[in-house]
Design a protein around this motif. Structure first.
Motif, mmCIF file in Angstrom:
data_model
loop_
_atom_site.group_PDB
_atom_site.id
_atom_site.type_symbol
_atom_site.label_atom_id
_atom_site.label_comp_id
_atom_site.label_asym_id
_atom_site.label_seq_id
_atom_site.Cartn_x
_atom_site.Cartn_y
_atom_site.Cartn_z
ATOM 1 N N TYR A 1 11.613 -2.929 13.857
ATOM 2 C CA TYR A 1 10.474 -2.737 13.288
ATOM 3 C C TYR A 1 10.647 -2.419 11.696
ATOM 4 C CZ TYR A 1 8.280 -2.023 17.833
ATOM 5 O OH TYR A 1 7.524 -2.036 18.802
ATOM 6 N N ASP A 2 9.536 -2.532 11.092
ATOM 7 C CA ASP A 2 9.264 -2.103 9.870
ATOM 8 C C ASP A 2 9.230 -0.231 10.037
ATOM 9 O OD1 ASP A 2 6.692 -1.241 10.647
ATOM 10 O OD2 ASP A 2 5.839 -2.412 8.864
ATOM 11 N N ALA A 3 9.558 0.213 8.700
ATOM 12 C CA ALA A 3 9.640 1.569 8.693
ATOM 13 C C ALA A 3 8.529 2.289 9.256
ATOM 14 C CB ALA A 3 9.964 2.135 7.348
ATOM 15 N N ARG A 4 7.180 1.659 9.226
ATOM 16 C CA ARG A 4 6.024 2.466 9.668
ATOM 17 C C ARG A 4 5.720 2.278 11.177
ATOM 18 N NH1 ARG A 4 0.629 1.620 7.193
ATOM 19 N NH2 ARG A 4 0.336 -0.150 8.821
ATOM 20 N N GLY A 5 6.532 1.345 11.667
ATOM 21 C CA GLY A 5 6.395 1.108 12.998
ATOM 22 C C GLY A 5 5.158 0.047 13.460
ATOM 23 N N SER A 6 4.381 -0.618 12.431
ATOM 24 C CA SER A 6 3.190 -1.149 12.655
ATOM 25 C C SER A 6 3.402 -3.072 12.686
ATOM 26 C CB SER A 6 1.977 -0.915 11.780
ATOM 27 O OG SER A 6 2.432 -1.054 10.429
ATOM 28 N N TYR A 7 5.027 -3.141 12.288
ATOM 29 C CA TYR A 7 5.391 -4.727 12.244
ATOM 30 C C TYR A 7 6.613 -4.587 13.007
ATOM 31 C CZ TYR A 7 7.407 -8.806 10.723
ATOM 32 O OH TYR A 7 8.009 -10.160 10.556
ATOM 33 N N ARG B 1 0.818 -1.099 0.137
ATOM 34 C CA ARG B 1 0.005 0.055 0.172
ATOM 35 C C ARG B 1 0.839 1.301 -0.038
ATOM 36 N NH1 ARG B 1 -5.207 1.323 0.950
ATOM 37 N NH2 ARG B 1 -5.954 -0.945 1.605
ATOM 38 N N GLU B 2 1.811 1.349 0.829
ATOM 39 C CA GLU B 2 2.546 2.530 1.118
ATOM 40 C C GLU B 2 3.689 2.767 -0.269
ATOM 41 O OE1 GLU B 2 2.537 -0.017 3.389
ATOM 42 O OE2 GLU B 2 1.504 1.342 4.901
ATOM 43 N N ILE B 3 3.952 1.368 -0.833
ATOM 44 C CA ILE B 3 5.097 1.397 -2.069
ATOM 45 C C ILE B 3 4.126 1.682 -3.158
ATOM 46 C CG2 ILE B 3 6.056 -0.171 -3.612
ATOM 47 C CD1 ILE B 3 7.022 -2.082 -1.134
ATOM 48 N N VAL B 4 2.869 1.511 -3.293
ATOM 49 C CA VAL B 4 2.214 1.971 -4.458
ATOM 50 C C VAL B 4 1.919 3.373 -4.477
ATOM 51 C CG1 VAL B 4 -0.194 1.649 -5.435
ATOM 52 C CG2 VAL B 4 0.986 -0.552 -4.969
ATOM 53 N N ALA B 5 1.607 3.892 -3.190
ATOM 54 C CA ALA B 5 1.212 5.546 -3.061
ATOM 55 C C ALA B 5 2.556 6.119 -3.560
ATOM 56 C CB ALA B 5 0.871 5.574 -1.614
ATOM 57 N N GLU B 6 3.737 5.563 -2.916
ATOM 58 C CA GLU B 6 4.880 6.415 -3.075
ATOM 59 C C GLU B 6 5.188 6.361 -4.860
ATOM 60 O OE1 GLU B 6 6.571 8.315 -1.214
ATOM 61 O OE2 GLU B 6 8.155 8.782 -2.722
ATOM 62 N N MET B 7 5.384 5.041 -5.439
ATOM 63 C CA MET B 7 5.434 5.029 -6.678
ATOM 64 C C MET B 7 4.731 6.070 -7.555
ATOM 65 S SD MET B 7 5.852 1.022 -7.426
ATOM 66 C CE MET B 7 7.285 0.288 -6.881
ATOM 67 N N ASN B 8 3.265 6.157 -7.392
ATOM 68 C CA ASN B 8 2.368 6.972 -7.868
ATOM 69 C C ASN B 8 2.966 8.273 -7.847
ATOM 70 O OD1 ASN B 8 -0.434 7.474 -9.434
ATOM 71 N ND2 ASN B 8 -0.749 8.495 -7.396
#
Lengths: 590, 101
Positions: A577-583, A259-266
């Motif tokens: 942690y992942d970059a978002r902090g949710s995993y 989700r984050e990757i798609v948003a950033e690519m767009n």
């Protein structure tokens, strides 16, 4: 050979241009030409020369054909005025030789001839002459012809210049194309991972391919796969591939989801690509531990899912705009989530496959592809069957578009594992459990007791229970408070805030309507040595892990949020942690 | 190359661009001039009745026309698509950007 004296000496020239009818030929039309006169009669040469010089032309004189050819080679005139009957080499032969020498260069040869019989005149043109003037030569006619030659010369020169420009341009373009190709190959080449579970068939149309296939493993042991298809082919497509490749690998490495990757690519493509250029793509986030795959499809044909054991087949259609068309605020992301069992498969392909045409112009089509999938018996052969059918269908028809076909085989044992888990590769854990805590559970009871109970049941962990319990409590608290409840830990800086924080926590928890926490524990080994992997993921927006960590160092006396995490970290072999902090993934070993 | 025909409605508020045969990269220049060289219009109709093939650069050209129209407060209608072309537009989810009829 005829005697020189036999030749008519009758060139009747008007000496002054002013005698010409006005408008039909102006002096300005007579651009200066370089003229070679070949005539064995001296009087003819002199009369012609003086007239042409007066008109501003540059003049060279030859007494016979032999001399005409050698002078031609030396000075390369624009025009040759050629007598026919000359000693040594006659005008026909001289013209033939001159035309052979000139090759592609343009040279006008006008015969000046006393011969008026048809065969002689025809021969003038047959040997390569461009025109003839019958003697006696009228000055007006000669001037008019010269003006015409000058005009043609001007056009021809222009044409030659344009052709030169064009070929320089073409060379530069193909050079730049080559450079782009090298850059593209380097970007893709350095980045493409050899994933053993992915098979692909790529048939590029141009030197540089408009289709893009990327795959990388995630820090949590899953895999991201991207298939992209740029507008157009070649250079422009290759250029767009560079930011996409960078974002894909960098963000995957940092633990972001699609989700984050798609948003950033767009965001990136919308900012950099001109309108009309975009990337149709499918992204897959396969999470083997959770047994799911998330699929984002923006503008590519249906992604096909096939179950391994059952005959189940499903299609995941494009529900999204391709990347780079609209800005952030208009860009909605719709992701399909599918349950994935071991050895289920996903097929991604560019529209080049669907749009491929046979010799009757019929399209390969989605239906034909789905028929192949439904008709397949041996799943290990499906990929080959699709490729073969496409090949047979297309026959010798030229390709219209890049064609890429990709198979993702969801078998965790095929993934190359990172250093941490290398020793366990290919082994199932000795103990494992996985629990998804819904909002309802979170609201109504504290799951830590249950988790603790499960750990207590594992003999191998007997001496490590208290440490493990601390780790779980701290990481779980982070997931709940900062993740699901979205609480700000800076509240805990003061004693009053500390109390308020927990009151707030109670209140938010009691009102919790949605959200979840996923806890996953795997344990390998026995009493003497082993490893426990704890993964906690939550539905929250995440929190700034870096900021929380910094806070601990600045503020030591009071217990604040980040401290628990630091404590857990000190007990673990690794904690990230992942970059978002949710995993979060913690590895404890003994 | 696609032949492109342009017509304007009587009150000058709609420009209809009709394309024939293949709508692909080779039509790029002709397509661009079909609206660039005219005064801005409130509406554009892209008549696809005679188109039998489009590629991704055609989608790109549609986006360029859309940008041109939006700049002048206008909108774009894509009309008379055959089923194959409609499918391509749907895969790209262009119905969110255009009025497809």
């Amino acid at each position: 050979m005829r005697g020189v004296s036999l030749k008519p000496k009758s060139i009747d020239l008007c000496d002054d241009c002013s005698m010409l009818p006005q408008g039909s030929l102006k002096r300005a039309d007579c651009k200066a030409l370089c003229v070679l006169i070949a005539d064995d009669d001296e009087t003819n040469r002199v009369v012609l020369e003086s007239m042409l010089r007066r008109d501003g032309h540059e003049v060279y004189l030859a007494k016979h054909g032999e001399e005409a050819v050698s002078l031609y080679e030396a000075v390369r005139p624009d025009l040759v005025l050629m007598d026919i009957m000359m000693p040594l080499v006659d005008g026909y032969e001289a013209t033939r030789r001159i035309k052979t020498i000139t090759g592609n260069h343009f040279i006008h040869v006008i015969f000046l001839t006393a011969l008026t019989d048809e065969p002689s005149l025809v021969k003038c043109l047959e040997v390569g002459g461009d025109d003839f003037i019958v003697k006696p030569v009228s000055g007006a006619i000669l001037r008019a012809k010269l003006a015409a030659v000058a005009r043609i010369h001007g056009l021809y020169g222009e044409l030659e210049r344009q052709q030169r420009d064009l070929s320089i341009h073409h060379e530069r373009l193909s050079y730049e194309h080559e450079v782009a190709e090298r850059i593209f190959a380097k970007v893709i080449g350095s980045a493409r991972s050899e994933a053993a579970n992915i098979r692909s068939e790529i048939l590029p149309l141009a030197i540089t391919n408009g289709d893009l296939l990327l795959a990388a493993q995630t820090p949590s042991g899953g895999q991201h796969v991207l298939l992209g298809d740029y507008t157009g082919h070649g250079l422009s497509a290759a250029l767009g591939a560079i930011p996409i490749t960078d974002i894909f690998y960098a963000m995957t490495r940092k633990g972001f989801g699609i989700r984050e990757i798609v948003a950033e690519m767009n965001r990136k493509l919308h900012a950099t690509l001109p309108t009309g250029q975009f990337l149709a793509a499918s992204l897959v986030e396969w999470l083997p531990r959770r047994g799911i795959a998330k699929i984002w499809n923006g503008g590519l044909p249906n992604v096909i899912f096939t179950a391994d054991k059952e005959r189940r087949v499903a299609c995941i259609p494009s529900r999204n705009l391709p990347l780079g068309i609209v800005g952030d605020e208009e860009f909605k992301i719709e992701i399909d989530v599918r349950q994935i069992s071991r050895r289920d498969r996903l097929y991604l392909y560019s529209d080049g496959l669907i749009d491929a045409r046979d010799k009757e112009g019929r399209m390969f089509g989605q239906e034909r592809l789905e028929k192949i999938v439904h008709g397949n018996v041996d799943r290990d052969r499906l990929f080959d069957e699709i490729c073969e059918e496409a090949e047979i269908f297309r026959g010798s028809q030229p390709q219209d578009d890049d064609i890429t076909i990709v198979e993702v085989l969801c078998d965790e044992s095929l993934l190359v594992v990172d250093g941490l888990s290398a020793e366990r590769h290919g082994r199932r854990p000795d103990y494992e459990f996985s629990v998804r805590l819904s909002a309802q559970i979170l609201r109504n009871f504290d799951p830590l007791g249950m988790i603790n109970g499960l750990i207590n049941g594992i003999a191998a962990l007997e001496r490590h229970r208290s440490y493990l319990y601390t780790i779980i409590v701290e990481l779980y608290a982070n997931a709940l408070e900062h993740g699901v409840l979205e609480m700000d830990c800076s509240l805990k800086k003061t004693p009053e805030g500390f109390a308020r924080y927990y009151a707030e926590r109670e209140r938010l928890l009691a009102e919790l309507a949605e959200g979840w926490i996923h806890v996953d524990i795997e344990c390998f080994g026995d009493e003497s040595s082993g490893e426990l992997i704890l993964q906690i993921e939550d539905s929250g927006k995440g929190f700034d892990v870096g900021a929380v960590s910094n806070e601990i160092r600045a503020d030591t006396g009071i217990r604040i949020g980040g401290r628990g995490m630091e404590l857990a970290r000190s007990l673990c072999k690794s904690l990230s942690y992942d970059a978002r902090g949710s995993y979060v993934r913690a590895v404890y070993s003994w | 190359m696609a032949a492109i025909h342009v017509s304007e409605s009587e009150n000058n508020d709609t420009i209809t661009i009709s394309i024939r045969d293949r709508f692909d990269f080779s039509s790029h220049k002709e397509f661009r001039t079909s609206y660039k060289d005219r005064p801005a219009s409130a509406g554009y109709i892209l008549n696809m009745r005679y188109v039998n093939y489009i590629d991704s650069s055609a989608l790109g050209m549609m986006l360029l026309l859309r940008e041109h129209a939006l700049k002048n407060g206008g909108k774009v209608i894509i009309a008379n698509c055959n089923p194959d072309i409609k499918k391509i537009l749907m895969i790209a989810n262009f119905e969110r950007l255009f009025d497809i009829q």
